[in-house]
Design a protein around this motif. Structure first.
Motif, short mmCIF file in Angstrom:
data_model
loop_
_atom_site.label_atom_id
_atom_site.label_comp_id
_atom_site.label_asym_id
_atom_site.label_seq_id
_atom_site.Cartn_x
_atom_site.Cartn_y
_atom_site.Cartn_z
N GLU A 14 0.76 -1.28 -0.20
CA GLU A 14 0.00 0.05 -0.06
C GLU A 14 0.95 1.24 -0.03
O GLU A 14 2.06 1.08 0.44
N LYS A 46 -7.59 -2.88 4.02
CA LYS A 46 -8.37 -1.94 3.27
C LYS A 46 -8.80 -1.05 4.56
O LYS A 46 -8.86 0.48 4.32
N GLN A 97 -5.68 1.03 6.19
CA GLN A 97 -5.19 2.02 5.04
C GLN A 97 -5.99 3.18 5.18
O GLN A 97 -5.75 4.42 5.12
#
Ligand SMILES: Nc1ncnc2c1ncn2[C@@H]1O[C@H](COP(=O)(O)OP(=O)(O)O)[C@@H](O)[C@H]1O
Ligand SMILES: Cc1ncc(COP(=O)(O)OP(=O)(O)O)c(N)n1
Length: 274
Positions: free
Chosen positions: A204, A242, A245
């Protein structure tokens, strides 16, 4: 008449962060945001804010056992995460009771040191973590210093991190995620995942921010929420990544030190509120 809705239940066994960014508070916020009913067993209370940890006050062993027994007699969790377990004795008792109640879907976040440097687990506890907790873990989530302490491997290269992941798998964890927040400082952050067959990386964008308080707690709580829903570990890992992040990316301005991540960002994005 009101309608009763079936929900998945997740339990956190961890310490309290009075500042609300890490520990039990981060876990319960994450469970709530992901639509899972949250329960908590406290191991210790910390006096803590965004500038650091000012004090650590353990709950008694009797208090720990009583909380676990209360949960077991009424509210079987679909998944559990462990965070700050305070000492070897607390780890042994917690592991014993998780086994006794046959609780499954355990995420072990082997919390040892807060980002500010405060010790949250005694050195003597490493042995108990290695011999009692790792074997219970559906997923273990060490950061780099924790993986080094648990394996004795100095992680100064991608190969060394892979070796550490294998050692943790061989020690009994079903899935290993060696987190990358402390690994380099380039444009990307990579978490390494090993399930005994495949080794893969989650990559990421690294967010340039000082507001990363509670990242590890939040990530492991999101994993527990995903497992509580019945997701497979690999999907749980991708979804939890996800969540964290988004929480880091949309940081909030709270406190004068290392501020917390934004636990409600993921939901707000889903509802197009950012
Ligand atoms: N600056 C950052 N940008 C993006 N992701 C990050 C950042 N710092 C940490 N993370 C992610 O947050 C999670 C927690 O990682 P880490 O900070 O290594 O753990 P801990 O909080 O236990 O020290 C991991 O998924 C990691 O990749
Ligand atoms: C009570 C309590 N538990 C755990 C931590 C560590 O949190 P973590 O998410 O691993 O990272 P930092 O908060 O240290 O950035 C904590 N601080 N307090």
């Amino acid at each position: 008449m009101g309608q009763l809705i079936k929900v998945s239940k997740a339990l956190t066994i961890a310490g309290s962060d009075s500042g609300g960014g890490a520990g039990i508070q981060a876990d319960l916020k994450t469970f709530q945001e992901l639509g899972v009913y949250g329960m908590s067993v406290l191991t210790a209370v910390t006096a803590q804010n965004t500038t650091g940890v000012q004090g650590v006050f353990p709950v008694s062993i009797e208090g720990l056992e009583a909380q676990l027994a209360s949960i077991a007699s009424d509210l079987t969790p679909d998944a559990i995460k462990t965070g700050m377990l305070f000492s070897g004795e607390y780890i042994e008792r917690t592991a014993y009771m998780i086994r006794k109640f046959a609780w499954e879907n355990v995420v072990v976040d082997p919390v040892m040191v807060a980002k500010g440097g405060a010790t949250l687990l005694g050195e003597e506890a490493l042995h108990a973590m290695k011999t009692c907790m790792l074997q219970l873990a559906k997923i273990v989530t060490p950061n780099i210093p924790e993986a080094e302490a648990l394996t004795g491997i100095e992680i100064n290269s991608p190969e060394a991190r892979e070796e550490a992941a294998r050692v943790l798998f061989d020690a009994g964890a079903d899935h290993v995620v060696v987190k990358g927040g402390h690994f380099g400082n380039g444009d990307f952050v990579t978490d390494l995942v090993f399930n005994g067959i495949e080794m893969f990386e989650l990559i990421e964008k690294r967010i340039q921010t000082k507001n990363t308080h509670g990242t590890g707690c939040t990530f492991s709580a999101a994993l527990a929420a995903e497992l509580a829903y019945g997701r497979k570990p690999e999907s749980a890992i991708v979804n939890a990544k996800k969540y964290i992040q988004t929480a880091i990316e949309h940081g909030i301005d709270v406190g004068s030190g290392h501020g917390p991540v934004n636990h409600f960002a993921y939901r707000r994005i889903a509802h197009e509120q950012y």
